[in-house]
Design a protein around this motif. Structure first.
Motif, PDB file in Angstrom:
ATOM      1  N   UNK A  99       0.807  -1.226   0.000  1.00 26.50           N
ATOM      2  CA  UNK A  99       0.000   0.000   0.000  1.00 26.50           C
ATOM      3  C   UNK A  99       0.835   1.269   0.000  1.00 26.50           C
ATOM      4  N   UNK A 100       2.140   1.129  -0.292  1.00 29.40           N
ATOM      5  CA  UNK A 100       3.037   2.281  -0.247  1.00 29.40           C
ATOM      6  C   UNK A 100       2.995   3.131  -1.498  1.00 29.40           C
ATOM      7  N   UNK A 101       3.775   4.192  -1.508  1.00 29.84           N
ATOM      8  CA  UNK A 101       3.702   5.234  -2.523  1.00 29.84           C
ATOM      9  C   UNK A 101       5.098   5.519  -3.074  1.00 29.84           C
ATOM     10  N   UNK A 102       5.151   5.911  -4.358  1.00 30.57           N
ATOM     11  CA  UNK A 102       6.434   6.252  -4.965  1.00 30.57           C
ATOM     12  C   UNK A 102       6.332   7.608  -5.668  1.00 30.57           C
ATOM     13  N   UNK A 103       7.216   8.528  -5.271  1.00 27.42           N
ATOM     14  CA  UNK A 103       7.303   9.821  -5.943  1.00 27.42           C
ATOM     15  C   UNK A 103       8.452   9.796  -6.944  1.00 27.42           C
ATOM     16  N   UNK A 104       8.159  10.147  -8.181  1.00 24.18           N
ATOM     17  CA  UNK A 104       9.186  10.115  -9.226  1.00 24.18           C
ATOM     18  C   UNK A 104      10.088  11.345  -9.115  1.00 24.18           C
ATOM     19  N   UNK A 105      11.414  11.114  -9.097  1.00 23.63           N
ATOM     20  CA  UNK A 105      12.385  12.208  -8.998  1.00 23.63           C
ATOM     21  C   UNK A 105      12.953  12.544 -10.372  1.00 23.63           C
ATOM     22  N   UNK A 106      12.744  13.760 -10.808  1.00 25.70           N
ATOM     23  CA  UNK A 106      13.253  14.192 -12.125  1.00 25.70           C
ATOM     24  C   UNK A 106      14.672  14.739 -11.975  1.00 25.70           C
ATOM     25  N   UNK A 107      15.548  13.882 -11.421  1.00 20.85           N
ATOM     26  CA  UNK A 107      16.926  14.272 -11.137  1.00 20.85           C
ATOM     27  C   UNK A 107      17.801  13.557 -12.161  1.00 20.85           C
ATOM     28  N   UNK A 136      -2.390   4.764  -9.038  1.00 22.71           N
ATOM     29  CA  UNK A 136      -2.835   5.380  -7.772  1.00 22.71           C
ATOM     30  C   UNK A 136      -1.713   5.534  -6.755  1.00 22.71           C
ATOM     31  N   UNK A 137      -0.610   4.788  -6.952  1.00 19.07           N
ATOM     32  CA  UNK A 137       0.506   4.832  -5.999  1.00 19.07           C
ATOM     33  C   UNK A 137       1.666   5.685  -6.477  1.00 19.07           C
ATOM     34  N   UNK A 138       1.455   6.433  -7.550  1.00 18.42           N
ATOM     35  CA  UNK A 138       2.539   7.203  -8.166  1.00 18.42           C
ATOM     36  C   UNK A 138       2.289   8.706  -8.064  1.00 18.42           C
ATOM     37  N   UNK A 139       3.354   9.437  -7.757  1.00 17.00           N
ATOM     38  CA  UNK A 139       3.282  10.893  -7.743  1.00 17.00           C
ATOM     39  C   UNK A 139       4.604  11.463  -8.213  1.00 17.00           C
ATOM     40  N   UNK A 140       4.815  12.739  -7.954  1.00 17.34           N
ATOM     41  CA  UNK A 140       6.084  13.379  -8.319  1.00 17.34           C
ATOM     42  C   UNK A 140       6.796  13.808  -7.037  1.00 17.34           C
ATOM     43  N   UNK A 208      -0.794  15.443  -8.419  1.00 23.39           N
ATOM     44  CA  UNK A 208      -1.038  15.916  -7.054  1.00 23.39           C
ATOM     45  C   UNK A 208      -2.112  15.190  -6.266  1.00 23.39           C
ATOM     46  N   UNK A 209      -3.163  14.758  -6.948  1.00 24.59           N
ATOM     47  CA  UNK A 209      -4.291  14.188  -6.200  1.00 24.59           C
ATOM     48  C   UNK A 209      -3.910  12.916  -5.436  1.00 24.59           C
ATOM     49  N   UNK A 210      -3.019  12.111  -6.047  1.00 22.24           N
ATOM     50  CA  UNK A 210      -2.587  10.886  -5.341  1.00 22.24           C
ATOM     51  C   UNK A 210      -1.856  11.215  -4.037  1.00 22.24           C
ATOM     52  N   UNK A 211      -0.953  12.174  -4.104  1.00 20.74           N
ATOM     53  CA  UNK A 211      -0.218  12.590  -2.906  1.00 20.74           C
ATOM     54  C   UNK A 211      -1.185  13.056  -1.813  1.00 20.74           C
ATOM     55  N   UNK A 213      -4.314  12.334  -1.340  1.00 15.83           N
ATOM     56  CA  UNK A 213      -5.060  11.217  -0.749  1.00 15.83           C
ATOM     57  C   UNK A 213      -4.158  10.409   0.182  1.00 15.83           C
ATOM     58  N   UNK A 214      -2.953  10.055  -0.328  1.00 16.61           N
ATOM     59  CA  UNK A 214      -2.043   9.205   0.434  1.00 16.61           C
ATOM     60  C   UNK A 214      -1.591   9.884   1.736  1.00 16.61           C
ATOM     61  N   UNK A 215      -1.175  11.130   1.633  1.00 15.06           N
ATOM     62  CA  UNK A 215      -0.720  11.835   2.847  1.00 15.06           C
ATOM     63  C   UNK A 215      -1.864  11.975   3.848  1.00 15.06           C
ATOM     64  N   UNK A 216      -3.063  12.204   3.326  1.00 12.83           N
ATOM     65  CA  UNK A 216      -4.231  12.287   4.212  1.00 12.83           C
ATOM     66  C   UNK A 216      -4.425  10.992   4.988  1.00 12.83           C
ATOM     67  N   UNK A 217      -4.247   9.873   4.292  1.00 11.09           N
ATOM     68  CA  UNK A 217      -4.404   8.567   4.944  1.00 11.09           C
ATOM     69  C   UNK A 217      -3.363   8.378   6.044  1.00 11.09           C
ATOM     70  N   UNK A 218      -2.094   8.678   5.729  1.00 10.88           N
ATOM     71  CA  UNK A 218      -1.011   8.437   6.706  1.00 10.88           C
ATOM     72  C   UNK A 218      -1.085   9.429   7.861  1.00 10.88           C
ATOM     73  N   UNK A 219      -1.290  10.690   7.553  1.00  7.52           N
ATOM     74  CA  UNK A 219      -1.293  11.718   8.596  1.00  7.52           C
ATOM     75  C   UNK A 219      -2.545  11.663   9.467  1.00  7.52           C
TER      76      UNK A 219
END
Lengths: 221, 221
Positions: A99-107, A136-140, A208-211, A213-219
Motif C-alpha cells: 500500500x506504499x507510494x512512490x514519488x518520481x524524482x526528475x533528477x 494510484x501509488x505514483x506521484x512526483x 497531485x491528487x494521489x499525494x 489522498x495518500x498523505x491524508x491517509x497516513x497523517x
C-alpha cells in the motif's frame, strides 16, 4: 517534539548507516536495528510518514514489513540505470504491495540519459513506474535543489553532513532535464503528459491528487 | 581528541547498534559499517586498543579481519552458559588466530553456576579459555562494578544510557564470586591458581604480565 514542530515526513537514514539502519550508499546493508523498529512504532503512532528514498534495500524491506502504516519512496527513480538511489522492480513492487507510494524524482543523474534527459524522458520513466506500482501509488517527488552550489552537493554527500564522502562526489551541480530547468517550469509536465497520451484523470492523479489522498491517509491515522 | 585526553582502549559498540556496528544484544548483527572501517583505521593509526567485549559476533569478526593491529575481548567469558556477552569457542579461536587477547571476566551472570560461582570456578573457566586461545593471549578483565547500586545497572542496560532496555534488566545487583567479594580480594586469585596446579610462570603471565606485553605492543605501534 519534531511532530509538535510540524514534521510529518522523515527519512529513516540518509545514504550511510545510522542508529536506525543502513543507507543506500553503505557497502553492506545490515537491515533495521532494534532501535529502528522502536522508531517506526513511534512514527506509526504519531502519523509521521516513513520515507525510504535514501535507505538501503534490506533496511527498506525490513521497514515496509515492520510498519503498520504504508510508507513511501518519496523521491526516486526506477532502476533504468545502475545507481545507489534507484529502486529495482522488485523493491518497487514490494512497497506497492504494502500500500506504499512512490514519488518520481526528475533528477538527471538517476536517468538513463543523464544530463541529456528531457521532460519527455521523465514522463517515459513515470510510465515505467506506473506499470510497476499502479497509477494510484505514483506521484512526483522532484528532488530539485534549485539555486544551490557545488558546496551544497558536497555537504549532501558527506557522512552526516560533515564526515567522509559517502556517495560518489559531484564535480559540478547536475543540470535539470530539458523543459524542467526551474521550479517555474513544473506546469510543463502537463503538455508532456498529454504528448504521452495520458488521460486528464491520470494527469491530475499523478500531478497531485494521489499525494493528497495518500498523505491524508497516513497523517490522519 | 580522546587520545590526547589519554584514552587508549575503546569499545566499538555497547550492547546495541551504533554508527560503527551492532552490539551483542542486538536482535540481528548487521556487521561493521563503512564508518566503522574508518574508525578502526583511525584507532590503528593512533594506537588505541579495539575492545570487542560488548560487540556482536558478526561485527566482531569483521573488526578482527579489518584491523591491522591485534584486538581484544578485554572482559568476557567463554560460552559455558548461553549469554549474549559470552563468546563461542569459534569466536575465541578467531581472535586468538589474529594475535588478539582475551581478558577473563569474573562476573557471575556469565558463569554456569551464576551467583553460586566461586573463585575456583573462575580459575576453571580460565583454564577452558587458555585451552582455546593459549596462555600468552589470556589475562583478567574483571568487569567488577563494586559499590554501584541497581540504578547503575539499569543505566548500563539502557540504550545509550537513556533509551529503552537493550539487555535483560537486572532485578538486583549481581553478587561477586565467593572469595572475590571485593577488589581487595584480587590477591586470592593466586592461591586458587595454585590449587588448580598452575605454574608460577602461568600465574604471573595471566595475572598481569600478558596484559603488559600486549598493551605495550598495541600502544607502541
Amino acid at each position: 517534539m519534531f511532530r509538535d514542530l510540524g514534521v510529518r515526513v522523515m527519512q529513516l537514514t540518509y545514504n550511510s548507516q545510522n542508529l536506525v539502519g543502513s543507507g543506500c550508499w553503505e557497502s553492506r546493508d545490515g537491515g533495521l536495528s532494534d532501535f529502528g523498529r522502536h522508531v517506526i512504532d513511534e512514527m506509526n503512532r504519531l502519523g509521521i510518514l516513513i520515507d525510504l528514498s535514501h535507505v538501503g534495500p534490506v533496511t527498506s524491506d525490513d521497514a515496509i514489513k515492520h510498519s503498520k502504516a504504508p510508507v513511501a519512496y518519496t523521491h526516486c527513480c526506477p532502476m533504468l540505470k545502475q545507481h545507489a538511489r534507484n529502486k529495482t522492480d522488485a523493491q518497487l513492487r514490494t512497497i506497492a504491495d504494502a500500500g506504499g507510494f512512490v514519488g518520481f524524482a526528475s533528477y538527471t543523474p538517476f536517468l538513463p540519459k543523464g544530463e541529456d534527459s528531457t521532460l519527455d524522458d521523465c514522463v517515459a520513466a513515470m510510465d515505467y513506474l506506473i506499470d510497476l506500482v499502479g497509477e494510484a501509488n505514483t506521484g512526483i517527488g522532484t528532488d530539485w535543489v534549485q539555486g544551490q552550489d557545488i558546496g551544497f552537493f558536497n555537504y549532501l554527500s558527506s557522512d552526516k553532513g560533515k564526515g567522509r564522502s559517502t556517495a560518489t562526489p559531484h564535480k559540478k551541480v547536475p543540470s535539470m532535464p530539458t523543459g524542467l530547468e526551474t521550479l517555474g517550469n513544473f506546469r510543463n509536465f502537463i503538455p508532456a503528459m498529454e504528448r504521452a497520451g495520458w488521460s486528464e484523470t491520470r494527469i491530475r492523479a499523478v500531478l497531485g491528487e494521489n499525494w493528497l489522498r495518500f498523505l491524508g491517509e497516513v497523517w490522519g491515522r
